[in-house]
Enzyme design. Structure first.
Site, PDB file in Angstrom:
ATOM      1  N   HIS A   1       4.890 -10.585  18.567  1.00 44.71           N
ATOM      2  CA  HIS A   1       4.508 -11.995  18.472  1.00 44.71           C
ATOM      3  C   HIS A   1       4.714 -12.481  17.032  1.00 44.71           C
ATOM      4  CE1 HIS A   1       2.715 -15.712  19.834  1.00 44.71           C
ATOM      5  NE2 HIS A   1       2.229 -15.781  18.607  1.00 44.71           N
ATOM      6  N   ALA A   2       5.418 -13.597  16.887  1.00 42.77           N
ATOM      7  CA  ALA A   2       5.843 -14.054  15.564  1.00 42.77           C
ATOM      8  C   ALA A   2       4.659 -14.375  14.652  1.00 42.77           C
ATOM      9  CB  ALA A   2       6.712 -15.301  15.707  1.00 42.77           C
TER      10      ALA A   2
ATOM     11  N   HIS B   1       9.046 -22.835  12.551  1.00 43.88           N
ATOM     12  CA  HIS B   1       7.578 -22.826  12.575  1.00 43.88           C
ATOM     13  C   HIS B   1       7.034 -21.830  11.539  1.00 43.88           C
ATOM     14  CE1 HIS B   1       3.524 -22.841  14.505  1.00 43.88           C
ATOM     15  NE2 HIS B   1       3.520 -21.599  14.083  1.00 43.88           N
ATOM     16  N   GLU B   2       7.542 -20.617  11.580  1.00 46.03           N
ATOM     17  CA  GLU B   2       7.035 -19.577  10.671  1.00 46.03           C
ATOM     18  C   GLU B   2       7.349 -19.919   9.217  1.00 46.03           C
ATOM     19  OE1 GLU B   2       4.949 -17.673  11.762  1.00 46.03           O
ATOM     20  OE2 GLU B   2       5.361 -17.814  13.898  1.00 46.03           O
TER      21      GLU B   2
ATOM     22  N   HIS C   1       4.872 -22.084   7.578  1.00 46.30           N
ATOM     23  CA  HIS C   1       3.719 -21.366   7.024  1.00 46.30           C
ATOM     24  C   HIS C   1       4.051 -20.824   5.635  1.00 46.30           C
ATOM     25  CE1 HIS C   1       1.272 -21.433  10.609  1.00 46.30           C
ATOM     26  NE2 HIS C   1       2.077 -20.696  11.339  1.00 46.30           N
TER      27      HIS C   1
ATOM     28  N   GLU D   1      -0.232 -24.994  11.115  1.00 48.68           N
ATOM     29  CA  GLU D   1       0.628 -24.778  12.284  1.00 48.68           C
ATOM     30  C   GLU D   1       1.635 -25.905  12.490  1.00 48.68           C
ATOM     31  OE1 GLU D   1       0.741 -22.014  13.717  1.00 48.68           O
ATOM     32  OE2 GLU D   1      -1.106 -21.130  12.926  1.00 48.68           O
TER      33      GLU D   1
ATOM     34  N   HIS E   1      -2.964 -14.327  21.641  1.00 46.64           N
ATOM     35  CA  HIS E   1      -4.039 -14.759  20.746  1.00 46.64           C
ATOM     36  C   HIS E   1      -5.432 -14.310  21.188  1.00 46.64           C
ATOM     37  CE1 HIS E   1      -0.485 -17.144  20.081  1.00 46.64           C
ATOM     38  NE2 HIS E   1      -0.927 -17.468  18.889  1.00 46.64           N
TER      39      HIS E   1
ATOM     40  N   TYR F   1      -3.374 -24.943  17.412  1.00 49.44           N
ATOM     41  CA  TYR F   1      -2.057 -25.303  17.963  1.00 49.44           C
ATOM     42  C   TYR F   1      -2.107 -26.632  18.709  1.00 49.44           C
ATOM     43  CZ  TYR F   1      -1.221 -20.400  16.907  1.00 49.44           C
ATOM     44  OH  TYR F   1      -1.116 -19.192  16.265  1.00 49.44           O
TER      45      TYR F   1
HETATM   46  O1  X8Z Z   1       1.569 -18.241  17.980  1.00 54.46           O
HETATM   47  C1  X8Z Z   1       2.344 -19.115  17.645  1.00 54.46           C
HETATM   48  C2  X8Z Z   1       3.261 -18.884  16.452  1.00 54.46           C
HETATM   49  C3  X8Z Z   1       2.659 -18.008  15.448  1.00 54.46           C
HETATM   50  S1  X8Z Z   1       1.471 -18.814  14.475  1.00 54.46           S
HETATM   51  C4  X8Z Z   1       4.532 -18.229  16.931  1.00 54.46           C
HETATM   52  N1  X8Z Z   1       2.445 -20.251  18.359  1.00 54.46           N
HETATM   53  C5  X8Z Z   1       1.625 -20.499  19.540  1.00 54.46           C
HETATM   54  C6  X8Z Z   1       2.003 -19.569  20.686  1.00 54.46           C
HETATM   55  O2  X8Z Z   1       3.058 -18.937  20.614  1.00 54.46           O
HETATM   56  O3  X8Z Z   1       1.252 -19.477  21.650  1.00 54.46           O
HETATM   57  C7  X8Z Z   1       3.323 -21.374  18.058  1.00 54.46           C
HETATM   58  C8  X8Z Z   1       3.152 -22.325  19.197  1.00 54.46           C
HETATM   59  C9  X8Z Z   1       1.903 -21.924  19.920  1.00 54.46           C
HETATM   60 ZN    ZN Z   2       1.960 -20.477  13.406  1.00 56.80          ZN
END
Ligand code: X8Z
Ligand code: ZN
Length: 617
Positions: free
Chosen positions: A356-357, A386-387, A390, A414, A516, A526
């Site tokens: 997960h990024a 997105h990354e 940050h 975010e 998460h 988010y």
């Molecule tokens: O978790 C993230 C990022 C890392 S902060 C990739 N996001 C949420 C997800 O993937 O559920 C970005 C959009 C929503």
């Molecule tokens: Zn993020």
């Protein structure tokens, strides 16, 4: 250390913590004695804050390295090291939080010191009580859950498939039986085994929150927004009500198209949408099924970012360089060499990692990195931006003191990269040579372009809200282990209007199949970011003097916008978020108006398409 999107380690919202050496412990005792003997002064509070910041800073640099290694090389050993570092951090941060609470009512505190004391007290993601062994148990569980997610596998046609591959396959596969298999196997194999550990972890963290004077962990999370926690919950509801009519139209239109494609047996005409048909494991973004919903004519936008990347031979590094190029065009300094040397861009073949990024700030200065398992597709191209958002934020505020090394609120953090990605218009893709000039869709394709965006941006909104609606309920006890899964399924139906493709077994724990939850990353950020990114984007376009339809604006190459953006970023968390918002957008309110304005032409069009249909579920 502050990692965004990171995990296990995220036991501390305060990236950091500890260092408990004996000399220091003694020092705490002296402080305590002093507090008992004489009433502490504002000056004592300031001294306390300065020392706390130093300890947290030092701890965070050490702990970040441990967490980095654990996330990029999951083994029993690195789990043990991460859990130990986490426990040290929990103990340090809880210790400081308890002390901070004692200074909170001291007369004559400067607003800055008061704000820092509040951050010390409320800024822990998962607190533990001071009971012997609690911090250790909490961190062992959190590390185990995080690593279990990283190692998670599903199946496709009976064969094992890892997390990043299954995620990508959910975006491209259109076989309803195979989609169902992937959805079900992922939820059963990854989520279900986590349930008991999750419940135990919640119990410990809630005890910790109570010791710090909060009702529960959820109340603690809601306290971090420069307003009373209840007002914050109400604000999220107000924002949701602003954008919900648009979501409802999109849901109605999409359900109809899925019914046309798959037939009544797979997707009935009424009721909720089957969760595995939307091009994403969690049905959180639907852009991957754009071809199913694209209206004839207007919807034929003539290109698809995944195809463009493939045609132009992009590889993961080239994708990252393109992202960096956008920020450079706004006048930001190039990323440091160490970013390219130390980041994880692709999934290592020989070991387990958390795919997960996430974006990392290892030394709180310039050792910034991303950790991804990049695939050459449109989703990951967006995620790279997105990354990087940050990372550029982290670098912009790196002159601030430790407790200000953060976003104005977590939604801001975010939203930065996403606001940049909104600027990836067809005209922009021509500028970076991904698209040929002749392929730029004409104005009569605007509905198609807007619909493509809405499938990702609008579809996400209810999901962004419900993840923490579920967790707030878990933390306040209104959702119990017995009802964990039913409550999750009910919220998914209530907010998103979706339903699992199969009946869920009694021991299911579907929330655990979303990163998460085992990663303990708060999620309301988010939802806020989905709203805020349109406010940022519109402000940038206004500053650039853009006069056409909002969705055609790109502020690529505009250094004036870059300067204004930087002014907000370099504030970090030093001021209440409305000040930061005002600095960039001129308003002090989070509002769905920019988002609804962006999509206004689409909303009218969707209403027209949905005429005579019975919408809702
Ligand atoms: O978790 C993230 C990022 C890392 S902060 C990739 N996001 C949420 C997800 O993937 O559920 C970005 C959009 C929503
Ligand atoms: Zn993020």
């Amino acid at each position: 250390m502050r990692k965004f999107g990171k995990t296990a380690a995220s036991v501390l919202a305060l990236a950091s913590v500890a260092m408990a050496a004996p000399a220091m412990a003694k020092h705490h005792e002296n402080d305590d004695k002093k507090m008992e003997e004489t009433a502490p002064t504002a000056q004592d509070a300031e001294k306390f804050v300065a020392k706390a910041e130093k300890k947290l800073f030092d701890y965070s640099v050490e702990a970040s390295k441990v967490y980095w290694i654990n996330s990029t090389y999951i083994t029993q050993d690195t789990d043990a090291l991460a859990a130990a570092a986490g426990a040290e951090g929990t103990e340090l941060s809880v210790n400081l939080a308890l002390k901070a609470a004692k200074y909170a009512d001291v007369a004559g505190l400067s607003p800055e010191t008061k704000r820092k004391l509040d951050k010390l007290r409320g800024g822990i993601v998962l607190p533990a009580p001071t009971t012997e062994g609690a911090a250790t148990e909490l961190n062992e569980i959190a590390t185990k859950l995080n690593s279990a997610y990283g190692k998670g596998m599903g199946t496709l046609e009976g064969k094992p498939i890892n997390g990043s591959d299954i995620e990508a396959a959910m975006g491209t596969n259109r076989n309803p039986d195979q989609l169902k298999e992937m959805w079900e196997s992922w939820h059963n194999q990854v989520g279900a085994p986590m349930k008991d550990d999750y419940a135990r972890m919640v119990g410990i963290a809630n005890e910790g929150a109570k010791e710090l004077g909060f009702k529960d962990v959820g109340a603690m999370w809601r306290s971090g927004y420069d307003m009373p926690a209840d007002d914050f919950a109400a604000l999220t509801e107000t924002l949701w009500q602003e954008v919900k009519p648009l979501y409802d139209e999109l849901h109605c239109y999409t359900r109809d198209k899925l019914n046309e494609k798959y037939g009544d047996d797979v997707q009935p005409e009424s009721g909720p949408i089957r969760a595995d048909l939307l091009g994403n494991m969690w049905a959180q973004e639907w852009g991957n099924i754009y071809e199913i919903v694209a209206p004839e004519g207007a919807g034929d936008i003539g290109f698809d970012v995944t195809e463009l990347l493939t045609e132009k031979d992009y590889d993961p590094i080239k994708m990252v360089k393109a992202g960096e190029g956008f920020f450079s065009s706004l006048g930001f300094e190039p990323l440091p060499e160490t970013f390219y040397e130390r980041s994880q861009f692709v999934k290592p073949q020989d070991r387990d990692v958390v795919c997960h990024a996430s974006a990392w700030n290892i030394d709180n200065v310039d050792d910034i990195r991303i950790k991804m398992c990049i695939k050459v597709n449109g989703d990951d191209f967006t995620t790279i931006h997105h990354e990087l958002g940050h990372n550029y934020y982290q670098r912009a505020y790196n002159q601030k003191s430790y407790l200000h090394l953060d976003g104005a609120n977590d939604g801001f953090h975010e939203a930065i990269g996403d606001a940049i990605a909104l600027s990836m218009t067809p005209e922009y893709l021509v500028q970076i040579d991904l698209l040929d000039e002749s392929q730029v869709p004409s104005a009569d394709k605007d509905i198609g372009l807007l619909l493509r965006q809405a499938m990702d941006k609008v579809a996400f909104l209810p999901f962004g809200l419900l993840v923490d609606r579920w967790r707030w309920g878990v933390f306040d006890g209104s959702i119990t282990p017995d009802t964990y899964n039913q409550a999750w399924t009910d919220l998914r139906r209530q907010y998103q209007g979706i339903t699992p493709p199969v009946d869920r077994p009694a021991d299911a724990f579907d929330p655990g199949a979303k990163y998460h939850i085992p990663g303990n990353t708060p999620y309301t950020r988010y939802f806020l970011a989905r709203i805020l990114q349109f406010q940022f984007y519109k402000a940038a376009c206004d500053a650039a003097g853009w006069e056409g339809p909002l969705h055609r604006c790109s502020f690529y190459g505009n250094e004036e916008v870059g300067k204004r953006l930087n002014a907000m970023l370099e504030m970090g968390a030093s001021k209440p978020w409305p000040d930061a918002l005002e600095a960039f957008t001129g308003t002090r309110e989070m509002s769905g108006k920019a988002l609804t304005e962006y999509f206004a032409p689409l909303q009218g069009w969707l209403k027209e398409q949905n005429k005579g249909k019975s919408c809702g579920w």
